[in-house]
Design a protein around this motif. Structure first.
Motif, PDB file in Angstrom:
ATOM      1  N   TYR A 105       0.865  -1.170  -0.094  1.00  0.00           N
ATOM      2  CA  TYR A 105       0.121  -0.162  -0.013  1.00  0.00           C
ATOM      3  C   TYR A 105       1.064   1.156   0.043  1.00  0.00           C
ATOM      4  N   PRO A 106       0.551   2.072  -1.153  1.00  0.00           N
ATOM      5  CA  PRO A 106       1.590   3.300  -1.016  1.00  0.00           C
ATOM      6  C   PRO A 106       1.422   4.550  -0.177  1.00  0.00           C
ATOM      7  N   ALA A 107       2.570   4.839   0.324  1.00  0.00           N
ATOM      8  CA  ALA A 107       2.840   5.984   1.246  1.00  0.00           C
ATOM      9  C   ALA A 107       2.098   7.195   0.657  1.00  0.00           C
ATOM     10  N   SER A 108       2.172   7.288  -0.694  1.00  0.00           N
ATOM     11  CA  SER A 108       1.545   8.281  -1.032  1.00  0.00           C
ATOM     12  C   SER A 108      -0.065   8.740  -0.869  1.00  0.00           C
ATOM     13  N   SER A 109      -0.730   7.492  -0.972  1.00  0.00           N
ATOM     14  CA  SER A 109      -2.165   7.543  -0.579  1.00  0.00           C
ATOM     15  C   SER A 109      -2.279   7.702   0.808  1.00  0.00           C
ATOM     16  N   PHE A 146      -6.573  10.922   2.583  1.00  0.00           N
ATOM     17  CA  PHE A 146      -7.374  10.796   3.899  1.00  0.00           C
ATOM     18  C   PHE A 146      -7.600  12.016   4.542  1.00  0.00           C
ATOM     19  N   ASP A 147      -7.652  13.144   3.625  1.00  0.00           N
ATOM     20  CA  ASP A 147      -7.687  14.434   4.189  1.00  0.00           C
ATOM     21  C   ASP A 147      -9.012  14.668   4.552  1.00  0.00           C
ATOM     22  N   ALA A 173     -10.606  13.077   6.888  1.00  0.00           N
ATOM     23  CA  ALA A 173     -10.857  12.904   8.467  1.00  0.00           C
ATOM     24  C   ALA A 173      -9.738  13.471   9.087  1.00  0.00           C
ATOM     25  N   GLU A 174     -10.036  13.857  10.045  1.00  0.00           N
ATOM     26  CA  GLU A 174      -9.026  14.629  11.050  1.00  0.00           C
ATOM     27  C   GLU A 174      -8.047  13.522  11.589  1.00  0.00           C
ATOM     28  N   LEU A 175      -8.553  12.309  12.129  1.00  0.00           N
ATOM     29  CA  LEU A 175      -7.638  11.502  12.780  1.00  0.00           C
ATOM     30  C   LEU A 175      -8.157  10.133  12.222  1.00  0.00           C
ATOM     31  N   HIS A 176      -7.672   9.698  10.864  1.00  0.00           N
ATOM     32  CA  HIS A 176      -8.218   8.423  10.363  1.00  0.00           C
ATOM     33  C   HIS A 176      -7.174   7.317  10.936  1.00  0.00           C
ATOM     34  N   PRO A 177      -7.989   6.308  11.266  1.00  0.00           N
ATOM     35  CA  PRO A 177      -7.131   5.107  11.908  1.00  0.00           C
ATOM     36  C   PRO A 177      -5.988   4.516  11.298  1.00  0.00           C
ATOM     37  N   MET A 178      -6.192   4.497   9.970  1.00  0.00           N
ATOM     38  CA  MET A 178      -5.185   3.747   9.086  1.00  0.00           C
ATOM     39  C   MET A 178      -4.042   4.688   8.979  1.00  0.00           C
ATOM     40  N   VAL A 179      -4.127   5.945   8.816  1.00  0.00           N
ATOM     41  CA  VAL A 179      -3.284   6.924   8.787  1.00  0.00           C
ATOM     42  C   VAL A 179      -2.384   6.862  10.321  1.00  0.00           C
ATOM     43  N   GLU A 180      -3.206   7.092  11.369  1.00  0.00           N
ATOM     44  CA  GLU A 180      -2.621   6.952  12.438  1.00  0.00           C
ATOM     45  C   GLU A 180      -1.640   5.787  12.859  1.00  0.00           C
ATOM     46  N   GLY A 181      -2.210   4.744  12.222  1.00  0.00           N
ATOM     47  CA  GLY A 181      -1.844   3.348  12.332  1.00  0.00           C
ATOM     48  C   GLY A 181      -0.461   3.331  11.707  1.00  0.00           C
ATOM     49  N   TYR A 182      -0.269   3.823  10.198  1.00  0.00           N
ATOM     50  CA  TYR A 182       0.823   3.940   9.781  1.00  0.00           C
ATOM     51  C   TYR A 182       2.120   4.909  10.547  1.00  0.00           C
ATOM     52  N   LYS A 183       1.473   5.927  10.880  1.00  0.00           N
ATOM     53  CA  LYS A 183       2.395   7.048  11.543  1.00  0.00           C
ATOM     54  C   LYS A 183       3.082   6.396  12.808  1.00  0.00           C
ATOM     55  N   PRO A 192      -9.355   4.326   0.931  1.00  0.00           N
ATOM     56  CA  PRO A 192      -9.396   5.736   1.113  1.00  0.00           C
ATOM     57  C   PRO A 192     -10.989   6.459   1.230  1.00  0.00           C
ATOM     58  N   SER A 193     -11.757   5.535   0.701  1.00  0.00           N
ATOM     59  CA  SER A 193     -13.072   6.234   0.328  1.00  0.00           C
ATOM     60  C   SER A 193     -13.916   6.723   1.506  1.00  0.00           C
ATOM     61  N   VAL A 194     -14.479   7.707   1.035  1.00  0.00           N
ATOM     62  CA  VAL A 194     -15.492   8.652   2.230  1.00  0.00           C
ATOM     63  C   VAL A 194     -16.475   7.721   2.708  1.00  0.00           C
ATOM     64  N   PRO A 195     -16.624   7.201   3.945  1.00  0.00           N
ATOM     65  CA  PRO A 195     -18.187   6.830   4.389  1.00  0.00           C
ATOM     66  C   PRO A 195     -19.177   7.541   3.750  1.00  0.00           C
ATOM     67  N   ARG A 196     -20.434   6.788   3.475  1.00  0.00           N
ATOM     68  CA  ARG A 196     -21.591   7.273   2.980  1.00  0.00           C
ATOM     69  C   ARG A 196     -21.884   8.257   4.049  1.00  0.00           C
ATOM     70  N   SER A 197     -21.978   7.751   5.337  1.00  0.00           N
ATOM     71  CA  SER A 197     -22.766   8.742   6.482  1.00  0.00           C
ATOM     72  C   SER A 197     -21.361   9.073   7.342  1.00  0.00           C
TER      73      SER A 197
END
Length: 170
Positions: free
Chosen positions: A27-31, A36-37, A39-49, A124-129
């Protein structure tokens, strides 16, 4: 011993997404850094960091297992049934046999490319709700199950002093 018990005694079929599959689809770092902009704190992004110094591409061992479980085997090549034995050093050996309960996933380069494209579409898709989503910073929660604090990072489990005596990849 636990892997030997699982493969030897599990009462239903097992499908294994092996090391080779996850390592061939990163999974690319560029994604992670750009997609994921919303979401303020996206769990996947935070997990990678939390796992490592960004940017880095990450093998998709967990994601390939989830893709198989949710969308089925059309993305993969699936072995015939067989049996898995676990060697004392942890290596697994697969032997095809009609009465076995295990199958292994594999991918061609074309399949790996298609799977990565699917991940880049859905992960990275935005949830419907978004109204019901509440994000939390995982670094605010305690980490349980660590045998020591001398690890390489917050979520590491291996004592840092063991790094020089363990084989890769540990």
């Amino acid at each position: 011993p636990s892997a030997k018990a699982i493969f030897g005694q599990w009462p239903s079929p097992i499908v294994v997404s092996p090391f080779d599959v996850g390592i061939s689809i990163c999974y690319p770092a560029s994604s992670i850094e750009n997609d994921f902009d919303w979401a303020e704190l996206h769990p996947m992004v935070e997990g990678y960091k939390a796992w490592g110094k960004m940017p880095y591409d990450r093998p998709t061992w967990d994601l390939t297992s989830v893709l198989y479980a949710v969308e089925g085997d059309s993305w993969f090549t699936v072995s015939p049934y067989g049996r898995v034995s676990v060697e004392d050093d942890g290596r697994t050996l697969f032997e095809p046999c009609a009465d076995g309960n295990c199958r292994f996933l594999s991918v061609t380069q074309a399949q790996a490319d298609s799977i990565l494209a699917r991940f880049l579409e859905i992960v990275p898709s935005v949830p419907r709700s978004r109204a019901a989503i509440v994000w939390h910073n995982a670094s605010e929660f305690p980490v349980y199950g660590k045998i020591c604090e001398d690890t390489e990072g917050r979520y590491g489990r291996l004592p840092a002093s063991f790094r020089t005596v363990c084989r890769e990849p540990v």
